[in-house]
Design an enzyme around this catalytic site. Sequence first.
Site, short mmCIF file in Angstrom:
data_model
loop_
_atom_site.label_atom_id
_atom_site.label_comp_id
_atom_site.label_asym_id
_atom_site.label_seq_id
_atom_site.Cartn_x
_atom_site.Cartn_y
_atom_site.Cartn_z
N CYS A 105 36.84 50.52 46.00
CA CYS A 105 37.77 51.37 46.77
C CYS A 105 38.84 51.99 45.87
O CYS A 105 38.53 52.92 45.13
CB CYS A 105 38.37 50.60 47.94
SG CYS A 105 39.07 51.74 49.15
N HIS A 208 33.96 48.75 50.80
CA HIS A 208 34.50 47.40 50.56
C HIS A 208 33.40 46.36 50.78
O HIS A 208 33.30 45.77 51.87
CB HIS A 208 35.66 47.11 51.53
CG HIS A 208 36.96 47.67 51.10
ND1 HIS A 208 37.76 47.07 50.14
CD2 HIS A 208 37.62 48.79 51.48
CE1 HIS A 208 38.85 47.78 49.97
NE2 HIS A 208 38.81 48.84 50.76
N GLU A 210 33.22 43.37 49.90
CA GLU A 210 33.76 42.05 50.25
C GLU A 210 34.06 41.96 51.75
O GLU A 210 34.14 40.86 52.30
CB GLU A 210 35.02 41.74 49.43
CG GLU A 210 36.32 42.36 49.91
CD GLU A 210 36.43 43.86 49.69
OE1 GLU A 210 35.49 44.46 49.13
OE2 GLU A 210 37.45 44.44 50.09
#
Length: 237
Positions: A105, A208, A210
Amino acid sequence: MVASAWGAAAKPPLVNYCHESYSTAIKACGAASLLIPTDQDPSDLQNILQRIDGLILGGGVDIHPRRYGEMPLPGLGEVDDLRDRMEISAVHQALKLNLPLLAICRGIQVLNVTLGGSLYQDITRQQPEALLHAPSVDKAVATHTVALTPETCIQRLMGRRRIWVNSQHHQAILKPAPGLRVTGLAPDGIIEAVELPEHRFVMGVQWHPEGTLPNDRYAKKLFQALVQAADARQTKD
Ligand code: MN
């Protein structure tokens, strides 16, 4: 606003933090992680980078547009000059050390700006036809697709041409830096993935990964690839 004894507004203490989802992702791949505080002398940062096996540049606030030769435009968000300085220095040093790097990001934007590229300061204002890249949904929700460029590291890693990703950004790469290969595009043409072909492992994603773990095997593949590159480096060096 809190007034100090001198009548002026008290400056809130700075906090270094990292969302737990990053360390959880690294842990899920069998590795350990640590957070590098922002306020570093370049020589201390070099010492830290020499002692680790891989680096993640994570999400966060906007990069100051002066870093790519522009003045602030309407739509620019909060900036953090100290963090810009530390992360730009970290990219330069990580590339010199051939440290495996996963830029997420804000991270893909830092990577691009460090190497001489520019950004949309605000996608919606500068590209009104673009998709909504910052919808009001949880990070765990996939938002749009990304078409992966054939015969690139990320396309080989994912084993397919198109993946679904989440999207939590209002900025994106406008002009890619020289040498940086664009490896993934959203349906509106916004750049979502890049890599540096001549390096061992330098990958940037605008989404993202994660945030969609543990239920997204394509997100996990990115962290696994970083950890594998870090392990390989440890064995060889
Ligand atoms: Mn997006």
